[in-house]
Design a protein around this motif. Structure first.
Motif, short mmCIF file in Angstrom:
data_model
loop_
_atom_site.label_atom_id
_atom_site.label_comp_id
_atom_site.label_asym_id
_atom_site.label_seq_id
_atom_site.Cartn_x
_atom_site.Cartn_y
_atom_site.Cartn_z
N GLY A 73 0.78 -1.24 0.00
CA GLY A 73 0.00 0.00 0.00
C GLY A 73 0.81 1.28 0.00
N ILE A 74 2.12 1.18 -0.29
CA ILE A 74 2.86 2.42 -0.52
C ILE A 74 2.41 2.89 -1.91
CG2 ILE A 74 5.14 3.47 -0.85
CD1 ILE A 74 6.24 1.37 1.11
N ASP A 75 1.81 4.07 -1.95
CA ASP A 75 1.13 4.51 -3.16
C ASP A 75 2.03 5.45 -3.96
OD1 ASP A 75 -0.48 5.68 -5.06
OD2 ASP A 75 -2.12 6.18 -3.67
N PRO A 76 2.40 5.04 -5.17
CA PRO A 76 3.34 5.87 -5.95
C PRO A 76 2.77 7.24 -6.33
CG PRO A 76 2.47 4.09 -7.30
CD PRO A 76 1.98 3.85 -5.90
N LYS A 77 1.46 7.40 -6.17
CA LYS A 77 0.89 8.72 -6.45
C LYS A 77 1.01 9.63 -5.24
CE LYS A 77 -2.15 7.12 -10.07
NZ LYS A 77 -2.12 5.65 -9.87
N VAL A 78 1.30 9.05 -4.09
CA VAL A 78 1.41 9.82 -2.86
C VAL A 78 2.88 9.91 -2.42
CG1 VAL A 78 0.68 9.97 -0.45
CG2 VAL A 78 -0.91 9.09 -2.17
N SER A 79 3.55 8.74 -2.46
CA SER A 79 4.97 8.68 -2.07
C SER A 79 5.82 8.71 -3.34
CB SER A 79 5.26 7.38 -1.34
OG SER A 79 4.59 7.33 -0.11
N THR A 80 7.04 9.23 -3.22
CA THR A 80 7.97 9.20 -4.35
C THR A 80 8.89 7.99 -4.19
OG1 THR A 80 7.92 11.60 -4.46
CG2 THR A 80 9.76 10.50 -5.56
N ILE A 81 8.68 6.99 -5.04
CA ILE A 81 9.53 5.79 -4.99
C ILE A 81 10.59 5.93 -6.08
CG2 ILE A 81 9.55 3.26 -4.98
CD1 ILE A 81 6.53 3.31 -4.54
N PHE A 82 11.87 5.74 -5.73
CA PHE A 82 12.91 5.96 -6.74
C PHE A 82 14.10 5.03 -6.59
CE2 PHE A 82 16.30 8.20 -4.40
CZ PHE A 82 15.66 8.51 -3.21
N ILE A 83 14.94 5.03 -7.61
CA ILE A 83 16.11 4.15 -7.65
C ILE A 83 17.38 4.95 -7.33
CG2 ILE A 83 17.48 2.60 -9.13
CD1 ILE A 83 14.91 2.11 -10.75
N GLN A 84 18.07 4.54 -6.29
CA GLN A 84 19.21 5.29 -5.77
C GLN A 84 20.29 5.58 -6.82
OE1 GLN A 84 21.62 3.11 -2.95
NE2 GLN A 84 22.17 4.96 -1.81
N SER A 85 20.68 4.57 -7.58
CA SER A 85 21.84 4.75 -8.47
C SER A 85 21.54 5.70 -9.64
CB SER A 85 22.30 3.40 -9.02
OG SER A 85 21.34 2.90 -9.92
N LEU A 86 20.26 6.06 -9.82
CA LEU A 86 19.94 6.99 -10.91
C LEU A 86 19.95 8.45 -10.45
CD1 LEU A 86 17.13 5.01 -12.78
CD2 LEU A 86 19.53 5.25 -13.40
N VAL A 87 20.38 8.66 -9.20
CA VAL A 87 20.43 10.03 -8.68
C VAL A 87 21.90 10.41 -8.43
CG1 VAL A 87 19.62 11.58 -6.84
CG2 VAL A 87 18.17 9.68 -7.60
N PRO A 88 22.57 11.02 -9.41
CA PRO A 88 24.02 11.25 -9.31
C PRO A 88 24.43 12.22 -8.21
CG PRO A 88 23.14 12.05 -11.42
CD PRO A 88 22.01 11.40 -10.70
N ALA A 89 23.48 13.05 -7.73
CA ALA A 89 23.85 13.98 -6.64
C ALA A 89 24.22 13.20 -5.37
CB ALA A 89 22.68 14.93 -6.34
N LEU A 90 23.70 11.98 -5.23
CA LEU A 90 23.95 11.22 -3.99
C LEU A 90 25.43 10.85 -3.83
CD1 LEU A 90 20.68 9.06 -3.83
CD2 LEU A 90 21.21 11.18 -2.62
N PRO A 91 26.06 10.22 -4.84
CA PRO A 91 27.50 9.96 -4.67
C PRO A 91 28.34 11.22 -4.56
CG PRO A 91 26.73 9.25 -6.85
CD PRO A 91 25.51 9.56 -6.03
N GLU A 92 27.89 12.31 -5.17
CA GLU A 92 28.67 13.55 -5.05
C GLU A 92 28.61 14.08 -3.61
OE1 GLU A 92 28.18 16.45 -8.19
OE2 GLU A 92 29.33 17.94 -7.05
N LEU A 93 27.42 14.07 -3.03
CA LEU A 93 27.31 14.48 -1.62
C LEU A 93 28.15 13.57 -0.73
CD1 LEU A 93 23.47 15.24 -1.36
CD2 LEU A 93 25.33 16.91 -1.12
N THR A 94 28.11 12.28 -1.04
CA THR A 94 28.90 11.31 -0.25
C THR A 94 30.37 11.70 -0.24
OG1 THR A 94 27.35 9.57 -0.90
CG2 THR A 94 29.46 8.85 0.00
#
Ligand code: TRP
Length: 335
Positions: A73-94
């Motif tokens: 019941g996690i609803d993709p219209k309400v929650s934002t579900i995403f794939i970590q490796s497709l967000v390049p800002a994350l390794p840069e912040l790391t």
């Protein structure tokens, strides 16, 4: 307009999710998504820190985990579900955060220490694995999350995130990073069907959200109970007996459960009777989840589309935080 608090949470896609995940974090996510702005991340990059030799397995499990999310019941219209490796800002912040924390500190993260031991790494621990708590700090801060609903094994990660946030904000005289708080479910840990303290894939003692009726039946029938409860008329132990822990977690009829507990403790109540009631309880709980999962599984493309759409939203958010971070550090030079 009232600003909703932001949640960031997620799972490594190393396998399907089980009842332990449900009580530990999924239930909270379903509840909190209406009152919070929720980001749910499929942590494939983190999963690769100890699965570099089998990226295919991680890839396949992205869909499985997404199906589990949708099924509960996690609803993709309400929650934002995403794939970590497709967000390049994350390794840069790391990369930037890694400079704020010492190697010695990383070595003393209790969860990482335990995992190193369990995996038998010794000194040969992958460097990426050692630093995953900092990549987790990037995950959490990129979304400015103040709430992180997780299992209790994740508390050290949130503590390290708080350290990074304080260090960053103090050092760069800013308030761009937000301190998160862990939200731990009241049942922080569900035992395995073998009675071990934790339900886990690697211990092979889990009941999965996607298990068939036959498989659930077999697992419940074979469950560990009170080893001292040999004859029906013997008094049995309720405390630490996983059959009752599961009933407490999933049973609706609290009065009936209390009655069963008292009867079991007195003696005269057989394990098979309690297990039969537990089986009914679990099947009733899991049936709608399994049905929903099967429905979504018919159209994997649509499920992946939810993830890609969510990832677009997540990318923009994380990118925004990254530019604030770079500005705070004074490295926002234009080339
Ligand atoms: N470490 C979490 C797990 O093993 C997954 C995870 C990655 C996570 N990044 C996160 C959880 C950020 C909460 C917040 O399940």
């Amino acid at each position: 307009m009232s600003e909703k608090k932001i949640i960031l949470t997620g799972d490594r896609p190393t396998g399907k999710l089980h009842l332990g995940h449900y009580v530990g974090s999924l239930a909270a996510r379903v509840k909190l998504q209406d009152t919070h702005q929720q980001f749910v991340m499929i942590a494939d990059a983190q999963a690769l820190t100890d699965h570099a030799h089998e990226p295919q397995k991680i890839r396949e499990n992205i869909l499985e985990v997404a199906l589990d999310y949708l099924a509960v019941g996690i609803d993709p219209k309400v929650s934002t579900i995403f794939i970590q490796s497709l967000v390049p800002a994350l390794p840069e912040l790391t990369m930037y955060y890694l400079n704020l924390i010492t190697w010695n500190r990383l070595k003393h993260n209790p969860t990482v220490k335990l995992e190193i031991q369990q995996k038998g790494y010794g000194e040969e621990v992958p460097a990426g694995f050692m630093i995953y708590p900092i990549s987790q700090a990037a995950d959490i801060t990129a979304f400015k999350a103040s709430v992180v609903p997780v299992g209790d094994d994740q508390i050290p990660m949130i503590e390290q995130t708080v350290e990074v946030v304080r260090k960053f904000n103090r050092l760069y005289k800013t308030d761009v990073l937000i301190e998160p708080k862990a939200v731990i479910s009241t049942i922080a840990r569900l035992p395995g069907v073998d009675g071990k303290a934790k339900m886990s894939k690697s211990l092979n003692n889990a009941i999965y959200l996607s298990d068939s009726v036959d498989v659930i039946t077999k697992k419940v029938k074979g469950m560990y109970t009170d080893p001292g409860h040999l004859k029906v008329e013997d008094p049995g132990k309720v405390e630490g007996n996983p059959v009752f822990t599961y009933l407490d977690a999933f049973g609706q009829d609290k009065a009936k459960i209390e009655e069963l507990k008292a009867h079991y403790a007195r003696g005269g109540l057989g394990d098979s009777v309690v297990k039969k009631y537990l089986l009914e309880t679990l099947l009733a709980f899991l049936e709608p989840i399994r049905k929903k999962r099967e429905e979504f599984a018919k159209d994997p493309k649509e499920v992946m589309n939810y993830l890609f759409k969510g990832t677009e939203v997540a990318k923009r958010r994380a990118e925004q935080t990254l530019s604030e971070v770079r500005a705070a550090m004074g490295i926002d030079y234009k080339i």
